[in-house]
Write a protein that holds these residues in place. Structure first.
Motif, PDB file in Angstrom:
ATOM      1  N   LEU A  31      -6.331 -44.507   1.796  1.00  0.00           N
ATOM      2  CA  LEU A  31      -6.737 -43.836   2.934  1.00  0.00           C
ATOM      3  C   LEU A  31      -5.433 -43.292   3.515  1.00  0.00           C
ATOM      4  N   THR A  32      -4.434 -44.208   3.495  1.00  0.00           N
ATOM      5  CA  THR A  32      -3.262 -43.510   4.363  1.00  0.00           C
ATOM      6  C   THR A  32      -2.820 -42.396   3.374  1.00  0.00           C
ATOM      7  N   TYR A  33      -2.614 -42.472   2.328  1.00  0.00           N
ATOM      8  CA  TYR A  33      -2.276 -41.116   1.557  1.00  0.00           C
ATOM      9  C   TYR A  33      -2.933 -39.951   1.920  1.00  0.00           C
ATOM     10  N   ALA A  34      -4.245 -40.139   1.859  1.00  0.00           N
ATOM     11  CA  ALA A  34      -5.297 -38.997   2.129  1.00  0.00           C
ATOM     12  C   ALA A  34      -5.107 -38.558   3.481  1.00  0.00           C
ATOM     13  N   GLY A  35      -4.991 -39.372   4.511  1.00  0.00           N
ATOM     14  CA  GLY A  35      -4.665 -39.038   5.876  1.00  0.00           C
ATOM     15  C   GLY A  35      -3.293 -38.346   5.975  1.00  0.00           C
ATOM     16  N   THR A  71      -5.628 -27.256   4.524  1.00  0.00           N
ATOM     17  CA  THR A  71      -6.711 -26.225   4.186  1.00  0.00           C
ATOM     18  C   THR A  71      -7.857 -26.886   3.438  1.00  0.00           C
ATOM     19  N   GLU A  72      -7.366 -27.343   2.190  1.00  0.00           N
ATOM     20  CA  GLU A  72      -8.485 -27.832   1.486  1.00  0.00           C
ATOM     21  C   GLU A  72      -9.512 -28.943   2.027  1.00  0.00           C
ATOM     22  N   PHE A  73      -8.888 -29.667   3.000  1.00  0.00           N
ATOM     23  CA  PHE A  73      -9.798 -30.455   3.883  1.00  0.00           C
ATOM     24  C   PHE A  73     -10.614 -29.777   4.755  1.00  0.00           C
ATOM     25  N   GLN A  74     -10.184 -28.642   5.188  1.00  0.00           N
ATOM     26  CA  GLN A  74     -11.072 -27.578   6.146  1.00  0.00           C
ATOM     27  C   GLN A  74     -12.483 -27.365   5.466  1.00  0.00           C
ATOM     28  N   ALA A  75     -12.371 -27.152   4.072  1.00  0.00           N
ATOM     29  CA  ALA A  75     -13.611 -26.598   3.237  1.00  0.00           C
ATOM     30  C   ALA A  75     -14.732 -27.761   3.377  1.00  0.00           C
ATOM     31  N   GLN A  76     -14.242 -28.843   3.616  1.00  0.00           N
ATOM     32  CA  GLN A  76     -15.298 -29.865   3.812  1.00  0.00           C
ATOM     33  C   GLN A  76     -15.960 -30.215   5.232  1.00  0.00           C
ATOM     34  N   VAL A  77     -15.235 -29.352   6.262  1.00  0.00           N
ATOM     35  CA  VAL A  77     -15.957 -29.659   7.568  1.00  0.00           C
ATOM     36  C   VAL A  77     -17.160 -28.790   7.669  1.00  0.00           C
ATOM     37  N   PRO A  78     -18.199 -29.500   8.277  1.00  0.00           N
ATOM     38  CA  PRO A  78     -19.431 -29.045   8.193  1.00  0.00           C
ATOM     39  C   PRO A  78     -19.544 -27.724   8.947  1.00  0.00           C
ATOM     40  N   THR A  79     -20.397 -26.635   8.533  1.00  0.00           N
ATOM     41  CA  THR A  79     -20.211 -25.515   9.212  1.00  0.00           C
ATOM     42  C   THR A  79     -20.537 -25.432  10.725  1.00  0.00           C
ATOM     43  N   GLN A 115     -14.037 -25.555  15.049  1.00  0.00           N
ATOM     44  CA  GLN A 115     -13.016 -26.735  15.139  1.00  0.00           C
ATOM     45  C   GLN A 115     -12.444 -27.460  13.860  1.00  0.00           C
ATOM     46  N   ALA A 116     -12.442 -26.794  12.808  1.00  0.00           N
ATOM     47  CA  ALA A 116     -11.976 -27.366  11.584  1.00  0.00           C
ATOM     48  C   ALA A 116     -10.594 -27.921  11.526  1.00  0.00           C
ATOM     49  N   ASP A 117      -9.631 -27.222  12.048  1.00  0.00           N
ATOM     50  CA  ASP A 117      -8.480 -27.827  11.981  1.00  0.00           C
ATOM     51  C   ASP A 117      -8.444 -29.065  12.628  1.00  0.00           C
ATOM     52  N   PHE A 118      -8.831 -29.244  14.006  1.00  0.00           N
ATOM     53  CA  PHE A 118      -8.899 -30.203  14.864  1.00  0.00           C
ATOM     54  C   PHE A 118      -9.625 -31.539  14.236  1.00  0.00           C
ATOM     55  N   VAL A 119     -10.909 -31.343  13.412  1.00  0.00           N
ATOM     56  CA  VAL A 119     -11.747 -32.014  12.882  1.00  0.00           C
ATOM     57  C   VAL A 119     -10.354 -32.750  11.327  1.00  0.00           C
ATOM     58  N   VAL A 120     -10.173 -32.037  10.887  1.00  0.00           N
ATOM     59  CA  VAL A 120      -9.130 -32.404   9.820  1.00  0.00           C
ATOM     60  C   VAL A 120      -7.909 -33.226  10.326  1.00  0.00           C
ATOM     61  N   ILE A 121      -7.308 -32.550  11.509  1.00  0.00           N
ATOM     62  CA  ILE A 121      -6.221 -33.431  12.003  1.00  0.00           C
ATOM     63  C   ILE A 121      -6.810 -35.013  12.387  1.00  0.00           C
ATOM     64  N   ALA A 122      -7.672 -34.957  13.120  1.00  0.00           N
ATOM     65  CA  ALA A 122      -8.574 -36.169  13.728  1.00  0.00           C
ATOM     66  C   ALA A 122      -8.828 -37.060  12.662  1.00  0.00           C
ATOM     67  N   SER A 123      -9.457 -36.684  11.702  1.00  0.00           N
ATOM     68  CA  SER A 123      -9.852 -37.348  10.499  1.00  0.00           C
ATOM     69  C   SER A 123      -8.565 -38.150   9.727  1.00  0.00           C
ATOM     70  N   GLY A 137     -19.818 -33.808   5.939  1.00  0.00           N
ATOM     71  CA  GLY A 137     -18.706 -33.000   5.293  1.00  0.00           C
ATOM     72  C   GLY A 137     -18.840 -32.509   3.912  1.00  0.00           C
ATOM     73  N   ASN A 138     -18.884 -33.887   3.150  1.00  0.00           N
ATOM     74  CA  ASN A 138     -19.344 -33.592   1.692  1.00  0.00           C
ATOM     75  C   ASN A 138     -20.496 -32.956   1.205  1.00  0.00           C
ATOM     76  N   ILE A 139     -21.550 -33.129   1.962  1.00  0.00           N
ATOM     77  CA  ILE A 139     -22.578 -32.436   1.774  1.00  0.00           C
ATOM     78  C   ILE A 139     -22.778 -31.072   2.124  1.00  0.00           C
TER      79      ILE A 139
END
Length: 135
Positions: free
Chosen positions: A16-20, A29-37, A42-50, A85-87
């Motif tokens: 989890l630490t590494y993924a964060g 950018t890769e994680f932004q692909a998982q943000v629900p449409t 707000q994809a960048d914010f969601v990725v940073i916050a998560s 996000g995965n869905i």
């Protein structure tokens, strides 16, 4: 068994630490692909916050052993919270992290429940809950 559980808890914390950290750096950018449409603007914010949440949860699993059962429940809930996000990635056919086919994205969906189970088992959260219910 306790050594195996503790090792699994530490491994999950490190993952989890590494993924964060990668949320904030190399894989943003890769994680932004998982943000629900619905949250695409707000994809960048969601990725940073998560990413920040993942770092905090990962370090908590590693260093706050006294609170492991509570942290286990929080981590399990986090894995459930990010599942949409995965869905979304599957439904939208978005390529990221080498998941470039519907089959690969669908297979990944099957692993999310395993992460929830890992969090609950490795921290003793599920066992603690069952004990509190007299089972």
């Amino acid at each position: 068994m306790q050594l195996l559980q503790r090792s699994a808890q530490l491994l999950l914390g490190a993952a989890l630490t590494y993924a964060g950290i990668t949320h904030l750096t190399t894989s943003r950018t890769e994680f932004q692909a998982q943000v629900p449409t619905i949250l695409a603007s707000q994809a960048d914010f969601v990725v940073i916050a998560s990413g920040v949440v993942e770092i905090v949860l990962g370090l908590s699993l590693i260093f706050l052993f006294k609170y492991r059962t509570r942290i286990g429940w929080i981590v399990a809930l986090f894995f459930i919270a990010i599942f949409p996000g995965n869905i979304s990635q599957y439904l939208n056919g978005t390529d990221a992290f080498g998941l470039d086919t519907d089959q690969a994205r669908a297979t990944r969906l099957l692993f999310q429940p395993l992460l929830v189970i890992w969090a609950l088992w490795s921290t003793g959260a599920w066992k603690s809950y069952r004990a509190s219910k007299g089972n």
